[in-house]
Motif scaffolding. Structure first.
Motif, PDB file in Angstrom:
ATOM      1  N   ARG A   1       0.820  -1.216   0.000  1.00  0.00           N
ATOM      2  CA  ARG A   1       0.000   0.000   0.000  1.00  0.00           C
ATOM      3  C   ARG A   1       0.853   1.265   0.000  1.00  0.00           C
ATOM      4  O   ARG A   1       0.329   2.368  -0.080  1.00  0.00           O
ATOM      5  N   PHE A   2       2.185   1.088   0.080  1.00  0.00           N
ATOM      6  CA  PHE A   2       3.086   2.222   0.246  1.00  0.00           C
ATOM      7  C   PHE A   2       4.177   2.147  -0.811  1.00  0.00           C
ATOM      8  O   PHE A   2       4.823   1.122  -0.984  1.00  0.00           O
TER       9      PHE A   2
ATOM     10  N   TYR B   1       4.876   2.938   8.373  1.00  0.00           N
ATOM     11  CA  TYR B   1       3.686   2.117   8.635  1.00  0.00           C
ATOM     12  C   TYR B   1       4.025   0.948   9.556  1.00  0.00           C
ATOM     13  O   TYR B   1       3.328   0.688  10.550  1.00  0.00           O
TER      14      TYR B   1
ATOM     15  N   TYR C   1      -1.577   2.089  -5.265  1.00  0.00           N
ATOM     16  CA  TYR C   1      -2.546   1.986  -4.172  1.00  0.00           C
ATOM     17  C   TYR C   1      -3.927   1.749  -4.775  1.00  0.00           C
ATOM     18  O   TYR C   1      -4.401   2.532  -5.611  1.00  0.00           O
TER      19      TYR C   1
ATOM     20  N   PRO D   1      -6.652  -1.481  -0.467  1.00  0.00           N
ATOM     21  CA  PRO D   1      -6.684  -0.675   0.757  1.00  0.00           C
ATOM     22  C   PRO D   1      -7.336  -1.413   1.920  1.00  0.00           C
ATOM     23  O   PRO D   1      -8.069  -2.391   1.746  1.00  0.00           O
TER      24      PRO D   1
ATOM     25  N   GLU E   1      -1.983   4.931   6.030  1.00  0.00           N
ATOM     26  CA  GLU E   1      -2.427   4.988   4.636  1.00  0.00           C
ATOM     27  C   GLU E   1      -3.458   6.085   4.409  1.00  0.00           C
ATOM     28  O   GLU E   1      -3.486   6.700   3.341  1.00  0.00           O
TER      29      GLU E   1
ATOM     30  N   GLU F   1      -2.627   8.988   1.628  1.00  0.00           N
ATOM     31  CA  GLU F   1      -3.466   9.235   0.456  1.00  0.00           C
ATOM     32  C   GLU F   1      -4.074  10.632   0.474  1.00  0.00           C
ATOM     33  O   GLU F   1      -4.137  11.298  -0.562  1.00  0.00           O
TER      34      GLU F   1
END
Length: 259
Positions: A13-14, A23, A44, A62, A128, A132
């Protein structure tokens, strides 16, 4: 090997090793990524914000709370109408959000007529959400996030608040409707329209109720999703459709069967 992967774990996700380490440290995990060379190939997996076809092979699906909060706040952050350090995310989820593994805390006699907040020291979705939303505005985003589990099977209701820059309800509604004009699974409504998790159960929709607390000059957005659909498997199917050049709503434009 060329396989296309939609990853549920959070590891993709990163987009950088630094962001992944932030994270991992936040949730108490090993901060050294096991496949750092793949991070620049990932996207993402929120189609409302990213072009999923940009992914070479990997989409980081996500987290469910992240979906509800990001979709609920993105139009306001992108338009620059809220203070990005004033955001409060007050989020409630059904018991299915904990997965299928048996646990005494989720045994029905213990969960019935009961509710509680959890992971106050650091929830895995905070990083996250801030990542975002931070990509949409000019300033870093900092949120206060509280996760709660309530005695329902499925569904998330996120009540989102932020200090507003003086806009009224009609102006904010127009910003939200314009931002989501081409997002078929986002439905924007005003505070006069009844809304509940029952409206989205078994579907891939996110319903956003947009309101302004004029007395306190504060934005209030109520975001409803099904944590098993738009919050996970439905969103993954939407991503899969886009990765393979199909219509994003294939297999999703109807209510699923549920108990």
């Amino acid at each position: 090997r060329g396989a296309k992967v939609i990853d549920y774990s959070g590891d993709f996700r990163f987009g950088t090793v630094e962001r992944y380490a932030e994270y991992a440290n936040f949730i108490g995990r090993d901060p050294v990524h096991k496949a750092p060379a793949l991070l620049n190939e990932t996207v993402y997996g929120l189609p409302e914000l990213h072009d999923i076809t940009d992914a070479q092979n990997i989409v980081g699906n996500p987290g469910c709370f992240a979906v509800s909060c990001i979709l609920g706040l993105a139009p306001a952050v992108a338009a620059g109408i809220i203070d990005p350090k004033s955001i409060i995310c007050d989020c409630k989820t059904g018991v299915s959000g904990a997965g299928k593994k048996p646990n005494a805390a989720f045994h029905y006699p213990n969960r019935y007529d009961n509710m509680n907040a959890y992971k106050l020291a650091g929830h895995q979705h905070v990083v996250e959400i801030e990542q975002e939303l931070g990509l949409l505005g000019e300033d870093d985003v900092q949120i206060t996030f509280t996760a709660q589990v309530v005695p329902v099977c499925r569904g998330i209701m996120s009540c989102l608040y932020a200090s507003l820059d003086g806009q009224d309800s009609e102006q904010v509604l127009e910003i939200y409707r314009e931002f989501n004009r081409n997002n078929p699974f986002i439905r924007v409504q005003d505070a006069g329209t009844p809304a509940s998790i029952a409206d989205i159960r078994g579907t891939n929709y996110c319903n956003l109720t947009v309101d302004v607390d004029k007395r306190n000059n504060r934005l209030r957005v109520i975001s409803h999703i099904d944590n098993l659909m738009k919050g996970q498997a439905g969103n993954a199917l939407q991503n899969m459709n886009l990765m393979f050049g199909l219509d994003s709503g294939m297999g999703l434009a109807f209510a699923g069967q549920y108990p």
